[in-house]
Scaffold this motif. Structure first.
Motif, PDB file in Angstrom:
ATOM      1  N   SER A  85     -27.172  40.389 -11.904  1.00  5.80           N
ATOM      2  CA  SER A  85     -25.824  39.185 -11.924  1.00  5.80           C
ATOM      3  C   SER A  85     -26.034  38.232 -12.965  1.00  5.80           C
ATOM      4  O   SER A  85     -25.686  38.180 -13.702  1.00  5.80           O
ATOM      5  N   VAL A  86     -28.035  38.243 -13.303  1.00  3.25           N
ATOM      6  CA  VAL A  86     -28.295  37.418 -14.011  1.00  3.25           C
ATOM      7  C   VAL A  86     -27.514  37.834 -15.838  1.00  3.25           C
ATOM      8  O   VAL A  86     -27.714  37.548 -16.322  1.00  3.25           O
ATOM      9  N   VAL A  87     -28.032  39.455 -15.939  1.00  3.76           N
ATOM     10  CA  VAL A  87     -27.570  39.806 -17.166  1.00  3.76           C
ATOM     11  C   VAL A  87     -26.315  39.916 -17.448  1.00  3.76           C
ATOM     12  O   VAL A  87     -25.213  39.484 -18.252  1.00  3.76           O
ATOM     13  N   GLY A  88     -25.511  39.701 -16.192  1.00 10.18           N
ATOM     14  CA  GLY A  88     -23.728  39.554 -16.138  1.00 10.18           C
ATOM     15  C   GLY A  88     -23.495  37.982 -16.528  1.00 10.18           C
ATOM     16  O   GLY A  88     -22.043  38.422 -17.356  1.00 10.18           O
ATOM     17  N   ILE A  89     -24.045  37.334 -16.017  1.00 12.71           N
ATOM     18  CA  ILE A  89     -23.853  35.777 -16.699  1.00 12.71           C
ATOM     19  C   ILE A  89     -24.248  35.519 -18.247  1.00 12.71           C
ATOM     20  O   ILE A  89     -22.893  35.437 -18.735  1.00 12.71           O
ATOM     21  N   LEU A  90     -24.759  36.441 -18.458  1.00 16.99           N
ATOM     22  CA  LEU A  90     -25.650  36.192 -19.971  1.00 16.99           C
ATOM     23  C   LEU A  90     -24.007  36.806 -20.816  1.00 16.99           C
ATOM     24  O   LEU A  90     -23.621  36.665 -21.786  1.00 16.99           O
ATOM     25  N   GLY A  91     -23.694  38.043 -20.633  1.00 18.43           N
ATOM     26  CA  GLY A  91     -22.368  39.059 -20.934  1.00 18.43           C
ATOM     27  C   GLY A  91     -21.001  37.797 -20.712  1.00 18.43           C
ATOM     28  O   GLY A  91     -20.524  38.055 -21.465  1.00 18.43           O
ATOM     29  N   ALA A  92     -21.235  37.561 -19.665  1.00 17.14           N
ATOM     30  CA  ALA A  92     -20.003  36.436 -19.725  1.00 17.14           C
ATOM     31  C   ALA A  92     -19.940  35.348 -20.250  1.00 17.14           C
ATOM     32  O   ALA A  92     -18.839  35.041 -21.043  1.00 17.14           O
ATOM     33  N   PHE A  93     -21.240  35.069 -20.332  1.00 18.34           N
ATOM     34  CA  PHE A  93     -21.148  34.049 -21.693  1.00 18.34           C
ATOM     35  C   PHE A  93     -20.501  34.322 -23.320  1.00 18.34           C
ATOM     36  O   PHE A  93     -20.492  33.817 -24.055  1.00 18.34           O
ATOM     37  N   TYR A  94     -21.203  35.256 -22.976  1.00 16.89           N
ATOM     38  CA  TYR A  94     -20.532  35.756 -25.450  1.00 16.89           C
ATOM     39  C   TYR A  94     -19.479  36.169 -25.220  1.00 16.89           C
ATOM     40  O   TYR A  94     -18.930  35.194 -26.069  1.00 16.89           O
ATOM     41  N   LEU A  96     -20.365  45.500 -15.887  1.00 18.96           N
ATOM     42  CA  LEU A  96     -19.750  46.748 -14.955  1.00 18.96           C
ATOM     43  C   LEU A  96     -21.113  46.595 -14.298  1.00 18.96           C
ATOM     44  O   LEU A  96     -20.956  47.378 -13.108  1.00 18.96           O
ATOM     45  N   CYS A  97     -22.299  46.929 -15.148  1.00 18.39           N
ATOM     46  CA  CYS A  97     -23.568  46.281 -14.361  1.00 18.39           C
ATOM     47  C   CYS A  97     -23.672  45.633 -13.247  1.00 18.39           C
ATOM     48  O   CYS A  97     -24.131  46.689 -12.063  1.00 18.39           O
ATOM     49  N   PRO A  98     -23.364  44.634 -12.681  1.00 20.84           N
ATOM     50  CA  PRO A  98     -23.296  43.345 -11.606  1.00 20.84           C
ATOM     51  C   PRO A  98     -22.906  43.984 -11.250  1.00 20.84           C
ATOM     52  O   PRO A  98     -22.409  43.713  -9.503  1.00 20.84           O
ATOM     53  N   GLY A  99     -21.506  44.369 -11.213  1.00 23.15           N
ATOM     54  CA  GLY A  99     -20.140  45.154 -10.188  1.00 23.15           C
ATOM     55  C   GLY A  99     -20.745  46.233  -9.929  1.00 23.15           C
ATOM     56  O   GLY A  99     -20.277  45.988  -8.386  1.00 23.15           O
ATOM     57  N   LEU A 100     -21.449  47.377 -10.381  1.00 25.97           N
ATOM     58  CA  LEU A 100     -21.576  48.355  -9.697  1.00 25.97           C
ATOM     59  C   LEU A 100     -22.800  48.032  -8.779  1.00 25.97           C
ATOM     60  O   LEU A 100     -22.565  47.969  -7.635  1.00 25.97           O
ATOM     61  N   GLY A 129     -16.775  43.183 -20.268  1.00 26.22           N
ATOM     62  CA  GLY A 129     -17.012  44.587 -20.437  1.00 26.22           C
ATOM     63  C   GLY A 129     -18.621  45.456 -19.056  1.00 26.22           C
ATOM     64  O   GLY A 129     -18.226  45.724 -18.632  1.00 26.22           O
ATOM     65  N   VAL A 130     -18.671  45.844 -20.692  1.00 25.68           N
ATOM     66  CA  VAL A 130     -20.610  47.330 -20.331  1.00 25.68           C
ATOM     67  C   VAL A 130     -20.818  45.793 -19.188  1.00 25.68           C
ATOM     68  O   VAL A 130     -21.768  46.892 -18.213  1.00 25.68           O
ATOM     69  N   PHE A 131     -21.143  45.016 -20.008  1.00 21.99           N
ATOM     70  CA  PHE A 131     -22.348  44.174 -19.127  1.00 21.99           C
ATOM     71  C   PHE A 131     -22.194  43.789 -17.838  1.00 21.99           C
ATOM     72  O   PHE A 131     -23.095  43.183 -16.575  1.00 21.99           O
ATOM     73  N   MET A 173     -11.124  35.347 -17.510  1.00 19.66           N
ATOM     74  CA  MET A 173     -12.087  36.328 -16.924  1.00 19.66           C
ATOM     75  C   MET A 173     -13.479  35.757 -16.944  1.00 19.66           C
ATOM     76  O   MET A 173     -14.090  36.661 -16.491  1.00 19.66           O
ATOM     77  N   SER A 174     -13.967  35.450 -18.543  1.00 20.23           N
ATOM     78  CA  SER A 174     -15.442  35.603 -18.412  1.00 20.23           C
ATOM     79  C   SER A 174     -15.860  33.675 -17.662  1.00 20.23           C
ATOM     80  O   SER A 174     -17.002  34.455 -16.755  1.00 20.23           O
ATOM     81  N   ILE A 175     -15.416  33.443 -17.254  1.00 19.36           N
ATOM     82  CA  ILE A 175     -15.266  32.037 -16.491  1.00 19.36           C
ATOM     83  C   ILE A 175     -15.931  32.523 -14.996  1.00 19.36           C
ATOM     84  O   ILE A 175     -16.283  31.803 -13.976  1.00 19.36           O
ATOM     85  N   LEU A 176     -14.306  33.439 -14.608  1.00 23.72           N
ATOM     86  CA  LEU A 176     -14.105  33.968 -13.489  1.00 23.72           C
ATOM     87  C   LEU A 176     -15.398  34.867 -13.340  1.00 23.72           C
ATOM     88  O   LEU A 176     -16.001  34.425 -12.060  1.00 23.72           O
ATOM     89  N   GLU A 177     -16.102  35.963 -13.509  1.00 23.90           N
ATOM     90  CA  GLU A 177     -16.922  36.525 -14.216  1.00 23.90           C
ATOM     91  C   GLU A 177     -18.530  35.929 -13.181  1.00 23.90           C
ATOM     92  O   GLU A 177     -18.743  36.072 -13.440  1.00 23.90           O
ATOM     93  N   ALA A 178     -18.063  34.463 -14.727  1.00 25.62           N
ATOM     94  CA  ALA A 178     -19.406  34.069 -14.477  1.00 25.62           C
ATOM     95  C   ALA A 178     -19.877  33.035 -13.094  1.00 25.62           C
ATOM     96  O   ALA A 178     -20.521  33.182 -12.107  1.00 25.62           O
ATOM     97  N   VAL A 179     -18.746  33.502 -12.154  1.00 28.88           N
ATOM     98  CA  VAL A 179     -18.383  32.143 -11.499  1.00 28.88           C
ATOM     99  C   VAL A 179     -18.922  32.974 -10.162  1.00 28.88           C
ATOM    100  O   VAL A 179     -20.003  32.993  -9.273  1.00 28.88           O
ATOM    101  N   PHE A 180     -18.180  34.993 -10.262  1.00 27.77           N
ATOM    102  CA  PHE A 180     -19.132  35.331  -9.612  1.00 27.77           C
ATOM    103  C   PHE A 180     -20.442  35.878  -9.290  1.00 27.77           C
ATOM    104  O   PHE A 180     -20.504  36.273  -8.207  1.00 27.77           O
ATOM    105  N   CYS A 181     -20.914  35.655 -10.648  1.00 27.73           N
ATOM    106  CA  CYS A 181     -21.725  36.710 -11.145  1.00 27.73           C
ATOM    107  C   CYS A 181     -23.149  35.705 -10.336  1.00 27.73           C
ATOM    108  O   CYS A 181     -24.338  36.311  -9.089  1.00 27.73           O
TER     109      CYS A 181
END
Length: 205
Positions: free
Chosen positions: A92-101, A59-63, A55-57, A166-174
Motif C-alpha cells: 500500500s505504501v508503494v501504491g500511494i507512491l504510484g497514485a502520487f505519480y 494492482l500490487c496493493p489491490g491483489l 495501474g500496475v503499481f 482515480m489517483s486521489i481515491l487510490e491514495a485514500v484507499f491505500c
C-alpha cells in the motif's frame, strides 16, 4: 468490520480503479480512438501515469489486500495471516507512491493541454501560454484552436480527469489499508477465532 473483510473490500475496490487508469491511459495514446494520431501525443501521455503509477503499481496493493483478507488466509494460522497483512501494508505504501505519480502526471496533462494541429499548420500546445491567470478548461471557446485530432481537447480533459480522480481515491484507499493492515498485524484477523470455534463445534458434533 474485521480487518480481514475490510482488507478484502479495499482490494476489490483498488483493482477496478487500477484497470480504469490503465484503460484511460491507453485511450490517451490513441487520440479520438484513431491510431493515426499516436505520434502526436504529449509527454504526459508517454510518461504512462495511468498505466504505471495508477495501474500496475496499484494492482500490487489491490491483489495483496485481497489475498490478506481472503477466505484462505484464516487457515494458514496466526503468523501467516499477520505476514500477509504486513505485506499488504508495504504494498500500500508503494501504491500511494504510484497514485502520487499518476496524480502529478494527470495534473500537468490537464494544465498544459493536448498537442494538436492549429490554424498555422503547426503541431503545438496552444494552451500553454494562452492565459497566464486563467485556464483553457473554463473557456470552451478556445478549444477550437485545436483542429486535429478531432475533439482532442475534450478527449484529453475527460481521460486525464478520470486518471486524476482515480489517483486521489487510490491514495485514500491505500492509506486506509495501511491503517487496517497495521491493526491486522498487531491484533490479528477477528474472523479466525470465530471460524476456529465453529469448526471445533462441527467436529464435536
Amino acid at each position: 468490520m474485521c480487518t480481514g473483510k475490510c482488507s478484502r473490500f479495499i482490494g476489490l475496490v483498488l483493482i477496478p480503479m487500477a484497470l480504469t487508469c490503465i484503460i484511460a491511459n491507453v485511450l490517451l495514446i490513441f487520440p479520438n480512438a484513431d491510431g493515426q494520431w499516436t505520434k502526436h501525443i504529449t509527454t504526459e501521455v508517454w510518461l504512462m501515469g495511468g498505466i504505471a503509477g495508477g495501474g500496475v503499481f496499484m494492482l500490487c496493493p489491490g491483489l495483496s489486500a485481497v489475498r490478506a483478507g481472503g477466505k484462505g488466509c484464516c487457515g494458514t494460522g496466526c503468523c501467516g495471516n499477520r505476514c500477509r497483512m504486513l505485506r499488504s501494508v508495504l504494498c500500500s505504501v508503494v501504491g500511494i507512491l504510484g497514485a502520487f505519480y499518476c496524480f502529478m502526471v494527470s495534473l500537468f496533462g490537464l494544465i498544459d493541454g493536448p498537442l494538436c494541429e492549429t490554424a498555422n499548420d503547426k503541431w503545438e500546445k496552444p494552451f500553454v501560454d494562452l492565459r497566464k491567470n486563467e485556464s483553457y478548461l473554463f473557456h470552451k471557446e478556445d478549444w477550437s484552436k485545436c483542429l486535429r485530432p478531432p475533439n482532442i481537447v475534450l478527449w484529453n480533459i475527460v481521460l486525464f480527469s478520470i486518471m486524476l480522480g482515480m489517483s486521489i481515491l487510490e491514495a485514500v484507499f491505500c492509506a486506509f489499508q495501511i491503517i487496517n493492515g497495521c491493526i491486522g498485524v498487531f491484533c490479528g484477523d477477528c474472523r479466525k477465532e470465530g471460524k476456529s470455534k465453529s469448526k471445533d463445534n462441527d467436529e464435536g458434533l
